[in-house]
Design an enzyme around this catalytic site. Structure first.
Site, PDB file in Angstrom:
ATOM      1  N   ARG A  17       6.402 -14.073  -5.705  1.00 11.06           N
ATOM      2  CA  ARG A  17       7.721 -13.538  -6.015  1.00 11.06           C
ATOM      3  C   ARG A  17       8.699 -13.845  -4.884  1.00 11.06           C
ATOM      4  NH1 ARG A  17       7.016  -6.917  -5.704  1.00 11.06           N
ATOM      5  NH2 ARG A  17       6.374  -6.791  -3.523  1.00 11.06           N
ATOM      6  N   GLY A  39      -6.200  -4.842  -2.496  1.00 12.29           N
ATOM      7  CA  GLY A  39      -5.102  -5.785  -2.366  1.00 12.29           C
ATOM      8  C   GLY A  39      -4.973  -6.774  -3.497  1.00 12.29           C
ATOM      9  N   ARG A  74      13.260  -2.652   2.518  1.00  9.13           N
ATOM     10  CA  ARG A  74      13.336  -1.427   1.722  1.00  9.13           C
ATOM     11  C   ARG A  74      13.900  -0.282   2.558  1.00  9.13           C
ATOM     12  NH1 ARG A  74       8.581  -1.880  -1.878  1.00  9.13           N
ATOM     13  NH2 ARG A  74       7.734  -3.963  -1.647  1.00  9.13           N
ATOM     14  N   ARG A 105      -0.355  -4.952  -1.213  1.00 11.32           N
ATOM     15  CA  ARG A 105      -0.798  -6.129  -1.965  1.00 11.32           C
ATOM     16  C   ARG A 105       0.104  -7.326  -1.736  1.00 11.32           C
ATOM     17  NH1 ARG A 105      -0.917  -4.869  -7.952  1.00 11.32           N
ATOM     18  NH2 ARG A 105       0.692  -3.386  -7.381  1.00 11.32           N
ATOM     19  N   ASP A 117      10.262   4.026  -0.869  1.00  9.29           N
ATOM     20  CA  ASP A 117       9.649   2.769  -0.455  1.00  9.29           C
ATOM     21  C   ASP A 117       9.781   1.695  -1.528  1.00  9.29           C
ATOM     22  OD1 ASP A 117       7.634   4.842  -1.441  1.00  9.29           O
ATOM     23  OD2 ASP A 117       6.522   3.005  -1.818  1.00  9.29           O
ATOM     24  N   ASN A 118      10.262   2.079  -2.721  1.00 13.15           N
ATOM     25  CA  ASN A 118      10.507   1.104  -3.782  1.00 13.15           C
ATOM     26  C   ASN A 118      11.994   0.837  -3.980  1.00 13.15           C
ATOM     27  OD1 ASN A 118       7.771   0.900  -4.320  1.00 13.15           O
ATOM     28  ND2 ASN A 118       7.807   2.459  -5.915  1.00 13.15           N
TER      29      ASN A 118
END
EC number: 2.7.7.-
Length: 513
Positions: free
Chosen positions: A191, A134, A198, A101, A268-269
């Protein structure tokens, strides 16, 4: 805003697929794909972060900027793209993932030479959307905008939010994954971060055995984001891994300090810079509980519970170590670094607790003190933030029984209060061993313990108001979160109202957004 300053340095260095095709697909041996946001016909700005915009070099908002903030109108110098990465999700290798997204607008540099990356989130499908649309719903977008800003003002490393806008369209989501999808208002968040790199970016390239590209990415990352690393050769990559490990440990300590539960600590975060990233089913701690998990998807195992976040950070670093091993090629170094993580984390964690309690130094006996405190907090379900606020006022002669009844989520009988009073007496005796003055002790506590944390029930109420076209609560929350160590609004300095105990979105959430 001055949008002509935005550049795309990442795309100039690494190979990419420039097809511009937004269809979902696997993209082997490709680090990014160009993709353009969808066009929203009736967008509406909800909030714009003027302070952040000036800070990063974009300048003041003008009405014509709304088109850019939702991705409708792009300057000629903006060529948006999304990146591919991989990851371990809930402990299992998930293979290729990516910005499902998120779409990069690029990077901007302010007058001080500081660079900031800019992304749209919720502006349409990318090649990595995995058959999703998305888009983003209003509730998750409000939560990300406000919580990332709240964390920034708390002093916790984080991504930040520049704007929040309605898209003018509805999005269908199943909020509890219960087979009851519903239409919700769509939104886009812009953002920002120094970098959105990452762990998963490095995992993907390593898994594809593209080791030359992996080394290029390491060199790029060190050069642009780790200027303190001046070593050469393999030593440079070792210093990088040690730095990432320490930044990650420091971030976990900060989460513990303010009572933040991420909810989805997949690799992945995890930010390579040690930032809080990807605000999904997060929660600030209400009643203290080491086993609290904010994510319904994390039940019943509670892998990402509050008290496990340091342990999971170390596990995630093991996966990063595996990905970097082809370049570092020193198993003993990697193992030693990871084994040191626990010692470093717990040392910093206990020093953090010393500050929260107003202790000038860590004593050997403090380990037992902290253990007793944790047991007390859990047994009587005491509010994490409010407990330390009460502790700061302990010398003011207030009625202790009333104070603790107001911060407990269960009824306290005389036996319970006797235990609490005994602990307070132990605390006062511990303060007498301080090597700092009472004034310095209070200063430590005031700097370490926020008066305001952005609780889920407040976000829930704020989202409802915004959906109904109101922004009064939104404006109050922004004032409060920008001044978290002051009590701007006493009505926010209370425990979660009981009417919200079992309301979805007020204690636990799903990953739906």
């Amino acid at each position: 805003m001055n949008l002509t300053k935005i550049k795309q340095p990442f795309t100039e260095i690494f190979p990419g697929d420039f097809s511009g095709n937004p269809m979902q697909r696997m993209t082997p041996k490709v680090l990014f794909s160009t993709v353009f946001p969808v066009e929203f016909k009736n967008p509406k700005l909800i909030i714009f972060n003027e302070k952040l915009s000036e800070e990063i070099g974009l300048g003041s908002y003008e009405e014509k900027d709304l088109g850019f903030l939702v991705g409708n109108h792009l300057p000629d110098n903006v060529k948006p793209y999304s990146t591919a990465y991989a990851g371990h999700q809930f402990g299992n290798w998930a293979g290729q993932l990516g910005d499902g997204r998120a779409i990069y607008a690029g990077e901007i540099e302010n007058q001080s030479g500081e660079k900031t990356e800019i992304q749209w989130k919720g502006a349409g499908a990318t090649p990595y959307s995995r058959h999703a649309d998305g888009r983003a719903v209003l509730r998750s977008s409000v939560r990300e905008y406000l919580m990332s800003e709240a964390m920034y003002y708390l002093g916790v490393p984080t991504t930040r939010a520049l704007s929040l806008s309605f898209t003018g369209e509805n999005v269908v989501r199943d909020i509890l994954y219960s087979g009851n999808p519903q239409e919700e208002k769509g939104a886009v968040v812009v953002r920002t971060a120094e970098s959105f790199l990452r762990f998963g970016h490095f995992e993907l390239i390593s898994a594809q055995q593209e080791y030359n590209t992996l080394q290029d990415l390491l060199d790029f990352t060190i050069k642009n984001y780790f200027p303190e690393i001046q070593s050469e050769g393999t030593a440079k990559y070792k210093d990088f891994f040690e730095n990432v490990a320490n930044r990650t440990a420091d971030l976990m300590v900060e989460w513990f300090r303010v009572g933040f539960v991420h909810g989805v600590m997949n690799t992945d975060n995890m930010s390579i810079l040690g930032l809080t990233i990807d605000y999904g089913p997060f929660s600030m701690m209400d009643e203290y509980d080491l086993n609290f998990t904010s994510n319904t998807t994390d039940l019943p195992g509670r892998r990402y519970a509050f008290g496990k976040q340091g342990q999971i950070a170390q596990w995630n670093l093991w996966q990063l170590a595996n990905a970097l091993h082809p370049i570092i090629k020193d198993e003993k170094f990697l193992e030693d670094t990871l084994n040191k993580f626990g010692d470093y984390f717990w040392k910093e964690h206990d020093n953090m607790l010393c500050d929260k309690f107003g202790f000038g130094q860590l004593l050997e006996s403090d380990e037992d003190f902290f253990t007793n405190w944790q047991g007390l907090m859990q047994e009587f379900q005491l509010d994490y933030t409010l407990f330390f606020n009460v502790l700061e006022r302990i010398e003011e002669g207030r009625d202790l029984k009333t104070e603790f009844e107001n911060i407990s989520y269960i009824s306290l009988d005389d036996k319970a209060f006797s235990k609490i009073k005994n602990f307070i007496n132990q605390y006062k005796l511990r303060l007498e061993k301080n090597d700092i003055s009472k004034e310095k002790s209070q200063e430590l506590m005031q700097k370490s313990n926020p008066k305001f944390t952005l609780r889920n029930y407040l976000l829930y109420e704020c989202i409802e108001e915004i959906e109904n076209g109101k922004t009064i609560l939104l404006e109050k929350i922004i004032t409060a979160l920008e001044n978290p160590y002051e009590e701007k609004f006493p009505e926010f300095s209370v425990k979660r109202p009981s009417k919200y105990d079992d309301v979805s979105g007020c204690s636990m959430l799903s990953c739906s957004s």
